[in-house]
Write a protein that holds these residues in place. Structure first.
Motif, PDB file in Angstrom:
ATOM      1  N   SER A   1       0.834  -1.210   0.000  1.00 14.14           N
ATOM      2  CA  SER A   1       0.000   0.000   0.000  1.00 14.14           C
ATOM      3  C   SER A   1       0.867   1.258   0.000  1.00 14.14           C
ATOM      4  CB  SER A   1      -0.921   0.009   1.218  1.00 14.14           C
ATOM      5  OG  SER A   1      -1.857  -1.041   1.142  1.00 14.14           O
ATOM      6  N   GLN A   2       1.979   1.230   0.719  1.00 14.95           N
ATOM      7  CA  GLN A   2       2.861   2.399   0.784  1.00 14.95           C
ATOM      8  C   GLN A   2       3.391   2.784  -0.593  1.00 14.95           C
ATOM      9  OE1 GLN A   2       5.359   0.802   4.092  1.00 14.95           O
ATOM     10  NE2 GLN A   2       5.526   2.968   4.639  1.00 14.95           N
ATOM     11  N   ARG A   3       3.535   1.804  -1.473  1.00 17.30           N
ATOM     12  CA  ARG A   3       4.058   2.087  -2.811  1.00 17.30           C
ATOM     13  C   ARG A   3       3.137   3.014  -3.602  1.00 17.30           C
ATOM     14  NH1 ARG A   3       5.652  -3.756  -2.926  1.00 17.30           N
ATOM     15  NH2 ARG A   3       7.841  -3.720  -2.319  1.00 17.30           N
TER      16      ARG A   3
ATOM     17  N   ASP B   1      -9.154   0.874   4.349  1.00 15.00           N
ATOM     18  CA  ASP B   1      -7.993   0.046   4.002  1.00 15.00           C
ATOM     19  C   ASP B   1      -7.021   0.082   5.172  1.00 15.00           C
ATOM     20  OD1 ASP B   1      -9.205  -0.114   1.553  1.00 15.00           O
ATOM     21  OD2 ASP B   1      -7.892   1.340   0.584  1.00 15.00           O
ATOM     22  N   GLY B   2      -6.318  -1.031   5.425  1.00 17.31           N
ATOM     23  CA  GLY B   2      -5.403  -1.109   6.574  1.00 17.31           C
ATOM     24  C   GLY B   2      -4.411   0.039   6.638  1.00 17.31           C
ATOM     25  N   PHE B   3      -3.499   0.096   5.696  1.00 13.71           N
ATOM     26  CA  PHE B   3      -2.481   1.139   5.710  1.00 13.71           C
ATOM     27  C   PHE B   3      -3.103   2.520   5.541  1.00 13.71           C
ATOM     28  CE2 PHE B   3       0.076   4.035   3.114  1.00 13.71           C
ATOM     29  CZ  PHE B   3       1.135   4.270   3.976  1.00 13.71           C
ATOM     30  N   PHE B   4      -4.019   2.648   4.593  1.00 17.03           N
ATOM     31  CA  PHE B   4      -4.579   3.975   4.313  1.00 17.03           C
ATOM     32  C   PHE B   4      -5.480   4.472   5.439  1.00 17.03           C
ATOM     33  CE2 PHE B   4      -2.941   3.264   0.070  1.00 17.03           C
ATOM     34  CZ  PHE B   4      -2.448   4.529  -0.222  1.00 17.03           C
ATOM     35  N   GLY B   5      -5.999   3.565   6.247  1.00 13.86           N
ATOM     36  CA  GLY B   5      -6.711   4.003   7.448  1.00 13.86           C
ATOM     37  C   GLY B   5      -5.776   4.796   8.350  1.00 13.86           C
ATOM     38  N   PHE B   6      -4.576   4.237   8.579  1.00 15.31           N
ATOM     39  CA  PHE B   6      -3.572   4.952   9.382  1.00 15.31           C
ATOM     40  C   PHE B   6      -3.122   6.228   8.671  1.00 15.31           C
ATOM     41  CE2 PHE B   6      -3.140   0.792  11.422  1.00 15.31           C
ATOM     42  CZ  PHE B   6      -3.063   1.169  12.751  1.00 15.31           C
TER      43      PHE B   6
ATOM     44  N   HIS C   1       6.785  24.419  15.812  1.00 17.88           N
ATOM     45  CA  HIS C   1       7.885  23.457  15.736  1.00 17.88           C
ATOM     46  C   HIS C   1       7.404  22.049  16.078  1.00 17.88           C
ATOM     47  CE1 HIS C   1      10.843  26.345  14.710  1.00 17.88           C
ATOM     48  NE2 HIS C   1      11.035  26.846  15.912  1.00 17.88           N
ATOM     49  N   MET C   2       6.462  21.940  17.021  1.00 21.00           N
ATOM     50  CA  MET C   2       5.915  20.624  17.340  1.00 21.00           C
ATOM     51  C   MET C   2       5.200  20.040  16.122  1.00 21.00           C
ATOM     52  SD  MET C   2       2.801  19.454  19.800  1.00 21.00           S
ATOM     53  CE  MET C   2       1.677  20.098  18.581  1.00 21.00           C
ATOM     54  N   VAL C   3       4.413  20.885  15.422  1.00 24.38           N
ATOM     55  CA  VAL C   3       3.707  20.430  14.218  1.00 24.38           C
ATOM     56  C   VAL C   3       4.712  19.930  13.184  1.00 24.38           C
ATOM     57  CG1 VAL C   3       2.285  21.214  12.269  1.00 24.38           C
ATOM     58  CG2 VAL C   3       1.685  21.891  14.607  1.00 24.38           C
ATOM     59  N   ASP C   4       5.806  20.655  13.024  1.00 21.44           N
ATOM     60  CA  ASP C   4       6.846  20.249  12.069  1.00 21.44           C
ATOM     61  C   ASP C   4       7.504  18.941  12.486  1.00 21.44           C
ATOM     62  OD1 ASP C   4       6.219  22.532  10.751  1.00 21.44           O
ATOM     63  OD2 ASP C   4       8.078  23.574  11.172  1.00 21.44           O
ATOM     64  N   LEU C   5       7.833  18.829  13.772  1.00 25.60           N
ATOM     65  CA  LEU C   5       8.452  17.601  14.271  1.00 25.60           C
ATOM     66  C   LEU C   5       7.543  16.394  14.030  1.00 25.60           C
ATOM     67  CD1 LEU C   5      10.574  16.007  15.917  1.00 25.60           C
ATOM     68  CD2 LEU C   5       9.314  16.687  17.978  1.00 25.60           C
ATOM     69  N   LEU C   6       6.264  16.563  14.311  1.00 25.74           N
ATOM     70  CA  LEU C   6       5.319  15.462  14.088  1.00 25.74           C
ATOM     71  C   LEU C   6       5.294  15.055  12.624  1.00 25.74           C
ATOM     72  CD1 LEU C   6       2.372  16.553  16.396  1.00 25.74           C
ATOM     73  CD2 LEU C   6       3.929  14.626  16.738  1.00 25.74           C
ATOM     74  N   TRP C   7       5.333  16.050  11.725  1.00 26.09           N
ATOM     75  CA  TRP C   7       5.318  15.709  10.303  1.00 26.09           C
ATOM     76  C   TRP C   7       6.562  14.915   9.903  1.00 26.09           C
ATOM     77  CZ3 TRP C   7       2.634  14.394   6.474  1.00 26.09           C
ATOM     78  CH2 TRP C   7       3.244  14.213   5.225  1.00 26.09           C
ATOM     79  N   VAL C   8       7.723  15.283  10.435  1.00 22.33           N
ATOM     80  CA  VAL C   8       8.951  14.565  10.093  1.00 22.33           C
ATOM     81  C   VAL C   8       8.820  13.090  10.482  1.00 22.33           C
ATOM     82  CG1 VAL C   8      11.418  14.355  10.631  1.00 22.33           C
ATOM     83  CG2 VAL C   8      10.430  16.602  10.138  1.00 22.33           C
ATOM     84  N   VAL C   9       8.256  12.813  11.654  1.00 25.56           N
ATOM     85  CA  VAL C   9       8.065  11.423  12.084  1.00 25.56           C
ATOM     86  C   VAL C   9       7.030  10.730  11.195  1.00 25.56           C
ATOM     87  CG1 VAL C   9       7.372   9.921  13.987  1.00 25.56           C
ATOM     88  CG2 VAL C   9       8.730  11.976  14.455  1.00 25.56           C
ATOM     89  N   ILE C  10       5.920  11.416  10.909  1.00 20.33           N
ATOM     90  CA  ILE C  10       4.886  10.833  10.040  1.00 20.33           C
ATOM     91  C   ILE C  10       5.458  10.534   8.657  1.00 20.33           C
ATOM     92  CG2 ILE C  10       2.717  11.349   8.828  1.00 20.33           C
ATOM     93  CD1 ILE C  10       1.895  12.928  11.382  1.00 20.33           C
ATOM     94  N   PHE C  11       6.231  11.460   8.119  1.00 21.49           N
ATOM     95  CA  PHE C  11       6.852  11.259   6.806  1.00 21.49           C
ATOM     96  C   PHE C  11       7.749  10.024   6.824  1.00 21.49           C
ATOM     97  CE2 PHE C  11      10.628  12.183   4.114  1.00 21.49           C
ATOM     98  CZ  PHE C  11      10.006  12.040   2.877  1.00 21.49           C
ATOM     99  N   ALA C  12       8.557   9.893   7.866  1.00 24.53           N
ATOM    100  CA  ALA C  12       9.456   8.735   7.965  1.00 24.53           C
ATOM    101  C   ALA C  12       8.667   7.421   8.060  1.00 24.53           C
ATOM    102  CB  ALA C  12      10.380   8.885   9.164  1.00 24.53           C
ATOM    103  N   LEU C  13       7.605   7.415   8.864  1.00 25.12           N
ATOM    104  CA  LEU C  13       6.830   6.191   9.044  1.00 25.12           C
ATOM    105  C   LEU C  13       6.038   5.806   7.803  1.00 25.12           C
ATOM    106  CD1 LEU C  13       5.349   6.624  12.642  1.00 25.12           C
ATOM    107  CD2 LEU C  13       7.159   5.060  11.933  1.00 25.12           C
ATOM    108  N   LEU C  14       5.368   6.766   7.186  1.00 24.51           N
ATOM    109  CA  LEU C  14       4.451   6.451   6.096  1.00 24.51           C
ATOM    110  C   LEU C  14       5.127   6.381   4.741  1.00 24.51           C
ATOM    111  CD1 LEU C  14       1.327   8.590   7.062  1.00 24.51           C
ATOM    112  CD2 LEU C  14       1.787   6.198   7.599  1.00 24.51           C
ATOM    113  N   TYR C  15       6.121   7.212   4.518  1.00 25.23           N
ATOM    114  CA  TYR C  15       6.714   7.308   3.177  1.00 25.23           C
ATOM    115  C   TYR C  15       8.041   6.558   3.040  1.00 25.23           C
ATOM    116  CZ  TYR C  15       3.367  11.079   2.267  1.00 25.23           C
ATOM    117  OH  TYR C  15       2.222  11.820   2.110  1.00 25.23           O
ATOM    118  N   LEU C  16       8.851   6.569   4.086  1.00 27.38           N
ATOM    119  CA  LEU C  16      10.206   6.060   3.955  1.00 27.38           C
ATOM    120  C   LEU C  16      10.376   4.632   4.459  1.00 27.38           C
ATOM    121  CD1 LEU C  16      12.275   9.189   5.035  1.00 27.38           C
ATOM    122  CD2 LEU C  16      11.580   8.496   2.736  1.00 27.38           C
ATOM    123  N   MET C  17       9.715   4.281   5.561  1.00 29.72           N
ATOM    124  CA  MET C  17       9.921   2.968   6.161  1.00 29.72           C
ATOM    125  C   MET C  17       9.258   1.887   5.319  1.00 29.72           C
ATOM    126  SD  MET C  17       9.226   1.828  10.048  1.00 29.72           S
ATOM    127  CE  MET C  17       7.587   1.196   9.813  1.00 29.72           C
ATOM    128  N   ARG C  18      10.039   1.009   4.730  1.00 31.90           N
ATOM    129  CA  ARG C  18       9.493  -0.066   3.869  1.00 31.90           C
ATOM    130  C   ARG C  18       9.871  -1.405   4.436  1.00 31.90           C
ATOM    131  NH1 ARG C  18       7.467   2.500  -1.039  1.00 31.90           N
ATOM    132  NH2 ARG C  18       7.056   4.524  -0.181  1.00 31.90           N
TER     133      ARG C  18
END
Length: 196
Positions: free
Chosen positions: A57-59, A129-134, A179-196
């Motif tokens: 799904s991440q693809r 959908d599993g992944f897209f729900g998250f 800055h908190m909003v930005d930090l959260l996005w960096v973690v979300i980006f890493a989890l959803l887009y980068l971690m395979r």
């Protein structure tokens, strides 16, 4: 004791060291980070149970859009930090312009995210959908925080317009939240887009 004929210069007063903002803002930020942290752990557990499906799904996500949004928010954080420095120097007009630029980056982020959501929904990916729900919940809750951050930045700009107001702590608190909003996005980006 000084030698005869030498003069001693008085020491400049030591700068007061303190955390920016106030305790209430830090409590709110830590509470938000705890909430998101619990959700990140939940995502990791579900991902571990269905790694193949989640990876497939991440693809479907466009990493270029994720990178673009990351650059936009990191740029906004730079503007926000420069705004705090400008306030500390008494450069009120420059601080206002920098806060406007920060908010404009936030709006741009939201527009890009809306385009990405539209693209994914038109491809048939839904919250069921599993992944897209998250994906939709994490990015949606983040987007709500971003909208609140833009509102808080607006309050800081309004504060800087009033010659009798101009409390640096209001700007510091709004930038802390941003800055908190930005930090959260960096973690979300890493989890959803980068971690395979």
């Amino acid at each position: 004791m000084t030698a005869p004929g030498t003069t001693t210069r008085p020491r400049p007063p030591a700068r007061e060291r303190r955390l920016p903002g106030d305790a209430d803002m830090w409590v709110m930020i830590l509470g938000d980070l705890f909430f998101f942290g619990c959700y990140f752990v939940t995502y990791m557990v579900f991902r571990a149970m269905s790694a193949g499906r989640f990876t497939a799904s991440q693809r479907h996500l466009d990493i270029d859009i994720g990178v673009t949004n990351t650059v936009v928010l990191l740029t906004s954080s730079l503007f926000a930090a420069l705004a705090v420095l400008a306030v500390r120097e008494g450069a009120w007009r420059r601080a206002r312009r920098l806060l406007w630029a920060t908010g404009a980056c936030g709006v741009l982020f939201a527009l890009i995210k809306a385009y990405e959501w539209h693209t994914e929904i038109s491809r048939g990916h839904t919250i069921h959908d599993g992944f897209f729900g998250f994906y939709f919940v994490l990015t949606g809750v983040h987007l709500v925080h971003l909208a609140l951050g833009v509102l808080v930045l607006g309050v800081a700009v309004r504060e800087l317009r009033s010659p009798r107001g101009r409390r640096p702590t209001i700007v510091e608190q709004s930038v802390l939240f941003w800055h908190m909003v930005d930090l959260l996005w960096v973690v979300i980006f890493a989890l959803l887009y980068l971690m395979r």
